[in-house]
Design a protein around this motif. Structure first.
Motif, PDB file in Angstrom:
ATOM      1  N   LEU A  74       0.841  -1.193   0.000  1.00 25.07           N
ATOM      2  CA  LEU A  74       0.000   0.000   0.000  1.00 25.07           C
ATOM      3  C   LEU A  74       0.875   1.241   0.000  1.00 25.07           C
ATOM      4  CD1 LEU A  74      -2.636  -1.008   2.709  1.00 25.07           C
ATOM      5  CD2 LEU A  74      -2.742  -1.362   0.247  1.00 25.07           C
TER       6      LEU A  74
ATOM      7  N   CYS B  53      -4.539   6.687   1.726  1.00 25.35           N
ATOM      8  CA  CYS B  53      -4.075   5.319   1.535  1.00 25.35           C
ATOM      9  C   CYS B  53      -4.593   4.830   0.187  1.00 25.35           C
ATOM     10  CB  CYS B  53      -4.592   4.419   2.661  1.00 25.35           C
ATOM     11  SG  CYS B  53      -4.013   2.707   2.559  1.00 25.35           S
TER      12      CYS B  53
ATOM     13  N   ALA C  46      -4.489   1.541  -2.742  1.00 28.11           N
ATOM     14  CA  ALA C  46      -4.193   0.132  -3.015  1.00 28.11           C
ATOM     15  C   ALA C  46      -4.449  -0.133  -4.487  1.00 28.11           C
ATOM     16  CB  ALA C  46      -5.070  -0.769  -2.155  1.00 28.11           C
TER      17      ALA C  46
ATOM     18  N   ILE D 271     -10.840  -1.133   1.776  1.00 25.63           N
ATOM     19  CA  ILE D 271      -9.844  -0.485   2.632  1.00 25.63           C
ATOM     20  C   ILE D 271     -10.473  -0.167   3.978  1.00 25.63           C
ATOM     21  CG2 ILE D 271      -8.469   1.608   2.963  1.00 25.63           C
ATOM     22  CD1 ILE D 271      -7.814   1.626   0.061  1.00 25.63           C
TER      23      ILE D 271
ATOM     24  N   TRP E 255      -9.489   1.295   8.161  1.00 27.38           N
ATOM     25  CA  TRP E 255      -8.547   2.029   9.009  1.00 27.38           C
ATOM     26  C   TRP E 255      -8.686   1.546  10.447  1.00 27.38           C
ATOM     27  CZ3 TRP E 255      -5.165   5.637   6.990  1.00 27.38           C
ATOM     28  CH2 TRP E 255      -5.438   6.093   5.693  1.00 27.38           C
TER      29      TRP E 255
ATOM     30  N   THR F  76     -13.861   6.774   0.471  1.00 26.47           N
ATOM     31  CA  THR F  76     -13.146   5.760  -0.299  1.00 26.47           C
ATOM     32  C   THR F  76     -13.772   5.634  -1.670  1.00 26.47           C
ATOM     33  OG1 THR F  76     -12.641   4.552   1.741  1.00 26.47           O
ATOM     34  CG2 THR F  76     -12.369   3.357  -0.318  1.00 26.47           C
TER      35      THR F  76
ATOM     36  N   SER G 231      -8.422   5.849  -0.422  1.00 28.02           N
ATOM     37  CA  SER G 231      -9.162   6.170   0.794  1.00 28.02           C
ATOM     38  C   SER G 231      -8.524   7.370   1.488  1.00 28.02           C
ATOM     39  CB  SER G 231      -9.193   4.968   1.744  1.00 28.02           C
ATOM     40  OG  SER G 231     -10.005   5.246   2.873  1.00 28.02           O
TER      41      SER G 231
ATOM     42  N   CYS H 230      -3.632   1.266   7.826  1.00 30.96           N
ATOM     43  CA  CYS H 230      -4.509   1.135   6.669  1.00 30.96           C
ATOM     44  C   CYS H 230      -4.370  -0.303   6.164  1.00 30.96           C
ATOM     45  CB  CYS H 230      -4.129   2.140   5.583  1.00 30.96           C
ATOM     46  SG  CYS H 230      -4.978   1.879   4.009  1.00 30.96           S
TER      47      CYS H 230
ATOM     48  N   ALA I  95      -5.816  -3.213   3.318  1.00 35.15           N
ATOM     49  CA  ALA I  95      -6.571  -3.525   2.093  1.00 35.15           C
ATOM     50  C   ALA I  95      -6.815  -5.032   2.047  1.00 35.15           C
ATOM     51  CB  ALA I  95      -5.819  -3.073   0.851  1.00 35.15           C
TER      52      ALA I  95
ATOM     53  N   GLU J 249      -1.097  -4.497   4.758  1.00 29.47           N
ATOM     54  CA  GLU J 249      -1.275  -3.425   5.741  1.00 29.47           C
ATOM     55  C   GLU J 249      -0.043  -2.531   5.778  1.00 29.47           C
ATOM     56  OE1 GLU J 249      -3.260  -4.044   9.799  1.00 29.47           O
ATOM     57  OE2 GLU J 249      -1.126  -3.898  10.336  1.00 29.47           O
TER      58      GLU J 249
END
Length: 346
Positions: free
Chosen positions: A150, A170, A172, A183, A185, A196, A210, A227, A229, A242
């Motif tokens: 990420l 963040c 991905a 995603i 948090w 997001t 996000s 964060c 995914a 992560e």
């Protein structure tokens, strides 16, 4: 046999050979796509073709060739033959784009690691008999069992003052927009605002983006904000990746209070009071001690120690201070009576 049909056949054969060897046309493809095994991969694709060939075609067909561009070379695999609707090596391949509009975006489903290779796009248009393989710019698909890392920005979050706004992004990679990652948090305030969305990058591939925003609180100091995914896959379990950043909040002293002795203290012995407080930065924090009704401070330092006598009774408090401010503790009362003293909090 008439000479004319033979000449026509030679003419069309010449056109086919010319189209296959001419490098004047170009397919817009990303150079490389990182795919996740057990998922799908979407290849953004547009192509050039002669304007007159696309005016009134009765049939347009797309093809994808693996490894090399030569359609008839047995060492290359035609994984998708649009004219015969044949798929080889994949469970499903679907051209999403409208070929008559020069759109050839394609989805390969259930990709596996052995699908890693170069892929060439090819067009056939009838009845004008225009055939062209876009050999100069294949797309390289690289399949991995693990998602790509990420991107968390800022990844080296600077110190922020409390009550100021914190913004974190963040992203991905989403090689399969039909089944994008989710995603989430962690260690963010409940009041945080999260947005997001799936976004298209300049090369037409996609990512899940996000954005989280919240007001910094001293209670968030040194929290590891993560964060995560999660990628859906046709495997026994989904894949997660992560990344984490530590939040460092600057704030004046908070929760300043006095710790008094837990055991009884007799008159004639020393009593020690300790001042505790939270602050950032804390390495340059100072403490001062005071007694109600007295103008001058009693002492400096985290602890105050003094001998107990009849004049020791009264209200005591401490003040913690750093460069961002100060805070006074609640007062405690020392009552001297008989052989022992009593300490009360208020």
């Amino acid at each position: 046999m008439s000479v004319f049909p033979f000449m026509v056949c030679l003419f069309f054969l010449y056109q086919l050979l010319l189209a296959s060897s001419n490098g004047a046309y170009y397919a817009q493809l990303p150079e490389r796509i990182m795919a996740l095994s057990g998922s799908c991969v979407q290849i953004p694709c547009t192509f050039d073709a002669p304007e007159d060939k696309l005016k009134n075609p009765e049939s347009t067909f797309g093809f994808w060739i693996k490894t090399g561009y030569n359609f008839n070379n047995p060492t290359n695999l035609v994984v998708f033959n649009g004219s015969a609707n044949i798929i080889k090596g994949f469970s499903l391949i679907e051209i999403l784009g409208n070929l008559s509009q020069r759109e050839c975006t394609t989805v390969f489903y259930d990709v596996m690691k052995n699908h890693s290779d170069n892929y060439y796009f090819r067009m056939e248009i009838y009845p004008v008999f225009w055939i062209y393989t876009y050999k100069d710019n294949p797309v390289n698909i690289s399949v991995s069992d693990s998602p790509q890392p990420l991107i968390l920005k800022p990844n080296d979050l600077k110190e922020v003052m409390e009550k100021t706004t914190v913004n974190l992004n963040c992203s991905a990679e989403a090689p399969c927009p039909k089944h994008p990652p989710t995603i989430s948090w962690s260690n963010i305030p409940e009041s945080a605002n999260i947005t997001t969305q799936l976004q298209e990058k300049p090369d037409k591939t996609h990512l899940m983006f996000s954005h989280v925003t919240f007001e910094a609180s001293y209670m968030d100091h040194k929290k590891n904000i993560s964060c995560t995914a999660t990628y859906p896959r046709k495997t026994s379990e989904d894949s997660t990746v992560e990344t984490t950043v530590m939040l460092r909040v600057l704030f004046p002293p908070k929760e300043t209070h006095i710790i008094d002795p837990s055991a009884s203290v007799s008159v004639g012995t020393n009593v020690t009071l300790t001042c505790k407080s939270k602050a950032s930065p804390s390495n340059n924090m100072t403490f001062s001690w005071h007694k109600r009704g007295e103008d001058s401070q009693l002492d400096l330092g985290e602890q105050l120690t003094f001998p107990v006598n009849k004049r020791s009774g009264g209200w005591y408090f401490c003040i913690a201070k750093n460069k961002h401010g100060f805070q006074k503790s609640n007062e405690i009362q020392l009552i001297v009576g008989g052989e022992f003293i009593s300490i009360y909090r208020y």
